[in-house]
Motif scaffolding. Structure first.
Motif, PDB file in Angstrom:
ATOM      1  N   VAL A  65       0.860  -1.188   0.000  1.00 46.87           N
ATOM      2  CA  VAL A  65       0.000   0.000   0.000  1.00 46.87           C
ATOM      3  C   VAL A  65       0.895   1.236   0.000  1.00 46.87           C
ATOM      4  O   VAL A  65       1.842   1.323   0.783  1.00 46.87           O
ATOM      5  N   GLU A 121     -12.558   8.859   5.884  1.00 48.95           N
ATOM      6  CA  GLU A 121     -12.451   7.454   6.266  1.00 48.95           C
ATOM      7  C   GLU A 121     -12.375   7.300   7.782  1.00 48.95           C
ATOM      8  O   GLU A 121     -12.966   6.375   8.357  1.00 48.95           O
ATOM      9  N   THR A 169     -15.449   1.557   5.244  1.00 50.58           N
ATOM     10  CA  THR A 169     -14.368   2.416   4.763  1.00 50.58           C
ATOM     11  C   THR A 169     -13.857   1.881   3.431  1.00 50.58           C
ATOM     12  O   THR A 169     -13.979   0.687   3.140  1.00 50.58           O
ATOM     13  N   SER A 170     -13.312   2.772   2.630  1.00 52.57           N
ATOM     14  CA  SER A 170     -12.789   2.373   1.329  1.00 52.57           C
ATOM     15  C   SER A 170     -11.449   1.669   1.485  1.00 52.57           C
ATOM     16  O   SER A 170     -10.710   1.930   2.446  1.00 52.57           O
ATOM     17  N   PRO A 171     -11.100   0.786   0.562  1.00 55.46           N
ATOM     18  CA  PRO A 171      -9.788   0.131   0.641  1.00 55.46           C
ATOM     19  C   PRO A 171      -8.679   1.140   0.359  1.00 55.46           C
ATOM     20  O   PRO A 171      -8.902   2.161  -0.296  1.00 55.46           O
ATOM     21  N   ARG A 221      -4.972   2.544  -1.257  1.00 53.57           N
ATOM     22  CA  ARG A 221      -4.424   2.472  -2.612  1.00 53.57           C
ATOM     23  C   ARG A 221      -3.276   1.457  -2.620  1.00 53.57           C
ATOM     24  O   ARG A 221      -2.134   1.775  -2.310  1.00 53.57           O
ATOM     25  N   GLU A 222      -3.620   0.242  -2.977  1.00 50.94           N
ATOM     26  CA  GLU A 222      -2.628  -0.826  -3.096  1.00 50.94           C
ATOM     27  C   GLU A 222      -2.068  -0.824  -4.509  1.00 50.94           C
ATOM     28  O   GLU A 222      -2.811  -0.712  -5.483  1.00 50.94           O
ATOM     29  N   ASP A 251      -6.967  -0.676  -8.549  1.00 50.77           N
ATOM     30  CA  ASP A 251      -8.258  -0.244  -9.088  1.00 50.77           C
ATOM     31  C   ASP A 251      -8.113   0.773 -10.220  1.00 50.77           C
ATOM     32  O   ASP A 251      -9.128   1.266 -10.733  1.00 50.77           O
ATOM     33  N   ALA A 305       0.181  -4.652   2.508  1.00 53.45           N
ATOM     34  CA  ALA A 305      -1.263  -4.668   2.257  1.00 53.45           C
ATOM     35  C   ALA A 305      -1.973  -5.785   3.011  1.00 53.45           C
ATOM     36  O   ALA A 305      -3.128  -5.637   3.409  1.00 53.45           O
ATOM     37  N   TRP A 336      -2.904  -4.473   6.421  1.00 57.64           N
ATOM     38  CA  TRP A 336      -3.347  -3.076   6.422  1.00 57.64           C
ATOM     39  C   TRP A 336      -4.343  -2.764   7.536  1.00 57.64           C
ATOM     40  O   TRP A 336      -4.228  -1.728   8.212  1.00 57.64           O
ATOM     41  N   THR A 337      -5.317  -3.613   7.745  1.00 56.00           N
ATOM     42  CA  THR A 337      -6.345  -3.313   8.753  1.00 56.00           C
ATOM     43  C   THR A 337      -5.724  -3.091  10.120  1.00 56.00           C
ATOM     44  O   THR A 337      -6.004  -2.088  10.793  1.00 56.00           O
TER      45      THR A 337
END
Length: 241
Positions: free
Chosen positions: A59, A68, A78-80, A82-83, A138, A164, A167-168
Motif C-alpha cells: 500500500v 475514512e 471504509t474504502s480500501p 491504494r494498493e 483499481d 497490504a 493493512w487493517t
C-alpha cells in the motif's frame, strides 16, 4: 529480454531527470522558488528504517483520510487503501529519504530550506533502466488522460508504505478516536518526522513519511522489468536547473 514498458505510464524527460537527480547527493535539483540565483541542492540520502512486507503487496497511500476516519469511528464501511498493482518479493526493505536544501528569506528572516524531496522503498540494488507511474489495483490504464498522473491524496500531508496483507491492523491506530480525540498508539519515532507501526502477529510494518497533499508513485524498473525501487514524489522542488 530487455524490458519494454507501456508508453502511457513512462516518465517524461523532466520526471525521469528529477527521479535520477533527487537521489544523487551533491547534484543541483533546481533553484529556490522566485530566486533563480539560489540553488536547491541534494544534501544526502538517509535510511530511516527497514520495513517488512511479508505479503509482497504494498500500500502507498495516506495512513488515514479524514472522511475514512469519521466512517471508521461511526462504524461505517471504509474504502480500501491504494494498493499498488505491482508485486514485489516478500522481504524486508530499506526506506530512504532524499534531503535537499535551498536557503531563502521570509519577512527578513533566513531559513535553511531543508526539505524531504522524495521517499523511496529500495527493493534491490540493481540499476534502474526506466521509470513508470505505479498504478493502483483499481486504476484503469485505458482511462488515463494524456499527461494525467495517478496519485494518492493526503489531508495531513502524510503518506505511508505498508504491507497490504496487514493493512487493517496497521492502519487502525490512525483511525481510532474517542470523543473526537485520537487514541494514543504504539509507534517507533524515526528520523525525518517518520513513524513505524508494526503488527508482530504478521511480522509486517507501516512506515509514514512526509507527502505534501499526497504524491505520485513511480516504479524504477531494471532491464528485465523487475522493480528495483518505488519512489514517492510530492512535486518538483524549485525549478529545473
Amino acid at each position: 529480454m530487455e524490458w519494454i514498458g507501456d508508453v502511457r505510464l513512462a516518465a517524461g524527460s523532466e520526471a525521469a531527470w528529477y527521479l535520477e537527480t533527487v537521489f544523487t547527493p551533491g547534484e543541483q535539483l533546481g533553484t529556490v522558488y522566485d530566486d533563480p540565483t539560489t540553488p536547491v541542492m541534494v544534501t544526502g540520502i538517509e535510511e530511516v528504517c527497514t520495513m517488512r512486507v511479508p505479503s509482497g503487496r504494498l500500500v502507498v497511500d495516506a495512513p488515514w483520510h479524514d472522511d475514512e476516519a469519521r466512517n471508521y469511528e461511526r462504524g461505517l464501511p471504509t474504502s480500501p487503501p491504494r494498493e499498488l498493482a505491482v508485486r514485489i518479493p516478500p522481504g524486508t526493505y530499506p526506506v530512504e529519504i532524499a534531503w535537499t536544501a535551498g536557503p531563502y528569506e521570509f519577512f527578513g528572516e533566513r531559513f535553511d530550506g531543508v526539505a524531504c524531496a522524495a521517499t523511496r522503498l529500495r527493493v534491490s540494488d540493481e540499476p534502474v533502466a526506466g521509470w513508470e507511474m505505479g498504478l493502483g489495483v483499481d486504476d484503469d490504464i485505458d482511462r488515463l488522460q494524456p499527461g494525467e498522473k495517478p496519485r494518492f491524496g493526503s489531508d495531513a500531508n502524510v503518506g505511508c508504505f505498508a504491507d497490504a496483507g496487514a493493512w487493517t491492523a496497521l492502519s487502525t491506530p490512525f483511525r481510532t478516536y474517542v470523543d473526537g480525540m485520537q487514541v494514543p498508539y504504539a509507534f517507533e519515532e524515526l528520523p525525518g518526522w517518520c513513524e513505524r507501526v508494526s503488527d508482530e502477529s504478521r511480522q509486517a510494518d507501516l512506515v509514514t513519511f512526509t507527502a505534501e497533499s499526497g504524491g505520485v508513485v513511480w516504479l524504477g524498473r531494471t532491464d528485465t522489468g523487475d522493480v528495483a525501487v518505488i519512489v514517492v514524489t510530492s512535486g518538483m522542488s524549485g525549478s529545473k536547473a
